[in-house]
Design a protein around this motif. Structure first.
Motif, mmCIF file in Angstrom:
data_model
loop_
_atom_site.group_PDB
_atom_site.id
_atom_site.type_symbol
_atom_site.label_atom_id
_atom_site.label_comp_id
_atom_site.label_asym_id
_atom_site.label_seq_id
_atom_site.Cartn_x
_atom_site.Cartn_y
_atom_site.Cartn_z
ATOM 1 N N VAL A 93 3.037 -4.678 9.159
ATOM 2 C CA VAL A 93 2.290 -3.432 9.002
ATOM 3 C C VAL A 93 1.706 -3.090 10.367
ATOM 4 N N ASP A 104 -0.212 -6.453 11.595
ATOM 5 C CA ASP A 104 -0.413 -7.499 10.592
ATOM 6 C C ASP A 104 0.967 -7.920 10.119
ATOM 7 N N ARG A 137 -5.902 -5.251 4.013
ATOM 8 C CA ARG A 137 -5.277 -3.983 3.657
ATOM 9 C C ARG A 137 -6.033 -3.213 2.582
ATOM 10 N N SER A 191 0.880 -1.175 0.000
ATOM 11 C CA SER A 191 0.000 0.000 0.000
ATOM 12 C C SER A 191 0.913 1.220 0.000
#
Length: 362
Positions: free
Chosen positions: A114, A275, A286, A31
């Protein structure tokens, strides 16, 4: 002072075919524009400057790591000549940092997590520093309150609470549990006695090296010898020869499980979301889903398609008809098709591809 060590040596095989030997998971972005490795350094940068940050990766990935992290001293990117799991990696990092700062506090982080929001992570790290100061012989880890009965994570069983710092609670750890089956995971979550094992640690280098010496003196002695050669003309020769001689194992098996049984491990109840981006289903967590609960990245056209994860690169179209609960990933010269139920077993397929001599696809 606080130092950071980032473990970035994994292959990320469960993310094949996007993750390859030449481009493992830590160099991918899931991302935004920053890779997982860069995001890991960004996350700790407000508390640990580049000159106190180290990355231990594979020898083949040193140049790519230096290019992704130009702010770090190049000498702080250490390339393992071979994989020996996390215990030698952790031990070597602690030994190298102890030579620079014998009274350091060290945070150890995998490069493929993450974590949000960052300010909550920083608050937890600040609390961990205080606990490490107050309990300098203890080993601290971060535990994540489970949000679903995961069979893909290890678990930490909680003992008595020892206190709180920065409103972050810490408890004794009574035992570490491996990834459970469905029924056991449901029982763990319902009991309220367990946290997920995040694999993020904080400790004094002397504490972890002392525990390693007590429980795996063979690993301890080898990494101390390697660290003592750092910066010398024969550093790489010593590193390659002695590291290859180590019988590798994980830090959990080498130290943490027995140390927990001896009452030497504390777990901080993490106030952030976490995560480990361990498999393709992480994309669901996500990214948004469409009306049929599909997660799609790239070109897709489907009829009666639901609960699928579909990824395509470039202008390649994936068409689906009357399917559900599939994972379909097209990347470069390879395509993966599996079910949601078996997506955590992609490593088995990678091993089979290797066994059949198809290494050009890895």
């Amino acid at each position: 002072m606080l130092h950071a060590m980032i473990m970035a040596g994994g292959g990320g095989t469960r993310f094949w075919p996007r993750s390859r030997d030449a481009r493992p998971k830590q160099f991918l972005s899931f991302s935004g524009d920053r890779t997982l490795l860069q995001e890991t350094v960004d996350r700790i940068a407000a508390q640990v400057p580049p000159e106190r940050t180290w990355v231990i990766t594979g020898e083949a990935y040193v140049q790519a790591t230096v290019e992704q992290l130009p702010e770090l001293p190049a000498s702080h990117v250490i390339g393992e000549p071979c994989r020996r799991d996390t215990a030698p990696c952790v031990g070597l990092g602690a030994a190298l940092i102890a030579q620079d700062d014998p009274d350091a506090t060290l945070i150890v982080m995998p490069a493929d997590h993450v974590i949000e929001p960052q300010q909550e992570f920083r608050r937890a790290v600040h609390a961990a520093e205080q606990f490490a100061h107050d309990f300098p012989t203890s080993l601290l880890t971060f535990g994540i309150p489970p949000t679903f009965p995961s069979t893909g994570y290890g678990y930490i069983r909680l003992g008595p609470t020892v206190g709180a710092r920065q409103d972050v609670k810490a408890s004794k750890v009574t035992e570490f549990k491996e990834k459970p089956d469905d029924h056991t995971a449901e029982r763990y979550m319902a009991s309220g006695e367990y946290l997920w094992n995040s694999g993020i640690f904080v400790w004094k280098p002397a504490a972890i090296l002392g525990e390693l010496k007590a429980r795996r003196p063979d690993i301890h002695d080898q990494v101390m010898k390697i660290a003592s050669a750092f910066g010398s003309p024969n550093w790489l020769d010593v590193f390659r020869t002695d590291y290859a001689a180590i019988q590798g194992t994980s830090i959990d098996y080498a130290v943490m499980q027995d140390a927990a049984a001896a009452g030497k491990v504390l777990v901080l109840h993490a106030p952030y979301t976490w995560d480990d981006v361990g498999s393709w289903l992480a994309l669901e967590r996500r990214n948004p889903q469409d009306a049929s609960r599909n997660t799609v990245q790239g070109l897709h056209c489907g009829i009666e398609t639901s609960e699928c994860v579909i990824v395509s690169d470039g202008d390649h179209l994936i068409g689906t008809l009357c399917v559900k609960e599939l994972i379909i990933i097209r990347e470069g010269n390879a395509t993966l098709v599996t079910t949601r139920k078996h997506e955590s077993e992609v490593k088995k397929l990678v091993d089979e591809i290797k066994r059949k001599g198809l290494g050009q696809f890895l």
